[in-house]
Design an enzyme around this catalytic site. Sequence first.
Site, PDB file in Angstrom:
ATOM      1  N   SER A  79       0.811  -1.225  -0.278  1.00 37.20           N
ATOM      2  CA  SER A  79       0.125   0.019   0.000  1.00 37.20           C
ATOM      3  C   SER A  79       0.682   1.289   0.079  1.00 37.20           C
ATOM      4  O   SER A  79       0.213   2.286   0.205  1.00 37.20           O
ATOM      5  CB  SER A  79      -0.736   0.087   1.265  1.00 37.20           C
ATOM      6  OG  SER A  79      -1.681  -1.150   1.271  1.00 37.20           O
ATOM      7  N   THR A  85       1.474   6.951   0.430  1.00 34.27           N
ATOM      8  CA  THR A  85       0.869   6.025   0.166  1.00 34.27           C
ATOM      9  C   THR A  85       0.777   5.653  -1.435  1.00 34.27           C
ATOM     10  O   THR A  85       1.034   6.493  -2.079  1.00 34.27           O
ATOM     11  CB  THR A  85      -0.490   6.174   0.729  1.00 34.27           C
ATOM     12  OG1 THR A  85      -1.333   4.935   0.811  1.00 34.27           O
ATOM     13  CG2 THR A  85      -1.431   7.278  -0.067  1.00 34.27           C
ATOM     14  N   ARG A  94      -7.319   9.263  -9.315  1.00 32.27           N
ATOM     15  CA  ARG A  94      -7.890   9.675  -7.918  1.00 32.27           C
ATOM     16  C   ARG A  94      -6.634   9.923  -6.988  1.00 32.27           C
ATOM     17  O   ARG A  94      -5.546   9.155  -6.713  1.00 32.27           O
ATOM     18  CB  ARG A  94      -8.745   8.304  -7.419  1.00 32.27           C
ATOM     19  CG  ARG A  94      -9.315   8.295  -5.736  1.00 32.27           C
ATOM     20  CD  ARG A  94      -8.226   7.845  -4.872  1.00 32.27           C
ATOM     21  NE  ARG A  94      -8.949   7.539  -3.715  1.00 32.27           N
ATOM     22  CZ  ARG A  94      -8.366   7.414  -2.434  1.00 32.27           C
ATOM     23  NH1 ARG A  94      -6.892   7.110  -2.625  1.00 32.27           N
ATOM     24  NH2 ARG A  94      -8.864   7.111  -1.297  1.00 32.27           N
ATOM     25  N   THR A 141      -4.971   7.322   8.181  1.00 29.51           N
ATOM     26  CA  THR A 141      -5.151   6.061   7.398  1.00 29.51           C
ATOM     27  C   THR A 141      -6.509   5.476   7.082  1.00 29.51           C
ATOM     28  O   THR A 141      -7.319   5.864   8.233  1.00 29.51           O
ATOM     29  CB  THR A 141      -4.050   5.144   7.953  1.00 29.51           C
ATOM     30  OG1 THR A 141      -3.948   3.999   6.840  1.00 29.51           O
ATOM     31  CG2 THR A 141      -4.485   4.477   9.292  1.00 29.51           C
ATOM     32  N   GLY A 142      -6.589   4.970   6.158  1.00 29.81           N
ATOM     33  CA  GLY A 142      -7.984   4.498   5.908  1.00 29.81           C
ATOM     34  C   GLY A 142      -8.640   5.116   4.764  1.00 29.81           C
ATOM     35  O   GLY A 142      -7.688   5.573   4.065  1.00 29.81           O
TER      36      GLY A 142
HETATM   37  N1  GLY Z   1      -5.682   7.006   3.088  1.00 34.35           N
HETATM   38  C1  GLY Z   1      -4.937   6.652   1.755  1.00 34.35           C
HETATM   39  C2  GLY Z   1      -5.787   7.019   0.714  1.00 34.35           C
HETATM   40  O1  GLY Z   1      -7.094   6.891   0.869  1.00 34.35           O
HETATM   41  O2  GLY Z   1      -5.491   7.113  -0.136  1.00 34.35           O
END
Ligand code: GLY
Length: 323
Positions: free
Chosen positions: A83, A203, A213, A236-237
């Site tokens: 991730s 990330t 996105r 995070t999330g």
């Molecule tokens: N928290 C990482 C994302 O939604 O891209």
Amino acid sequence: MTNRRKFIAQAILGGLGLSVGQQGKAASRWPISGLASEPAVISTWNNVAANRKAWKVLKKGGRALDAVEQGVRVAEANPEDMSVGYGGRPDRDGKVTLDACIMDEEGNCGSVCFLQDIKHPISVARLVMEKTPHVMLAGEGALQFALENGFERENLLTEDARKSWEEWKKESHYQPVINIENHDTIGMLAIGQDGNLSGACTTSGAAFKMHGRVGDSPIIGAGLYVDNEVGGAVATGLGEAVIKTAGSFLVVELMRQGMSPQAACEEAVRRITRKQKGYEDFQVAFLAINREGKAGAYSIHKGFMYALSRQGGHEVVDAGHFI
Ligand code: GLY
């Protein structure tokens, strides 16, 4: 990553100590009297290896900014971390696109989003902060800036990530789900020996997202916020849910009003559960530390944890959760 749901306590006593001399020197340099804390590193999930790297920087008296950059680079370079950075899962078109931001003790910040082919977006974000009059560069412009500054173009799609994309394509079901494996953003906060705070967040975003996105992680105030007088927070999330509540800024502002880091993280999660429909079906977690070095964390669903490093050792701590 394995063992994420299990509590892991890895106190490694004696291996981390700063010398008495270092502590004494640091204490005399703390800029705001009465608010000084000991050096600390916290990061989302069980990224102990990243914390160790950051801790080494702090132990030598290095800047918290260098610590968080060096720390999260460990996760960015790890192909098993699917991730973040190299090895991150691609978007639904099979492209690995990366988001990152960084913020220092003076409120300076830099960010890149929708960056492709560069393994260390956090270091590009730092250069945006230090070498440009801007905060954020996106896509082709961010790539051009990185290449002009000596970063190498690399293929970041590993065989494992490609296979997982091929598997996803069989059904191509496009819906955010409660899947902590999909949201393994590393957000890191550090307090240096001089008492100054910095943070970093990086990330590859939601797995199999729409091309283009961008989530919360490169957005100052959403994925990361630091105020040296108060503390710092990372998220995070599901990025969309974090952006809608300006999550990390909210946590820091709640701490400014007197809440502990734990209470502030809990209130930020409750803000989402009160205002955002469907919260039962996604995960968001906040992690915070204040200037006194107190840490707090809270998530919507069970399963979030954070790595905490202090003079006494490294440990992985389970966070509280709403559901
Ligand atoms: N928290 C990482 C994302 O939604 O891209």
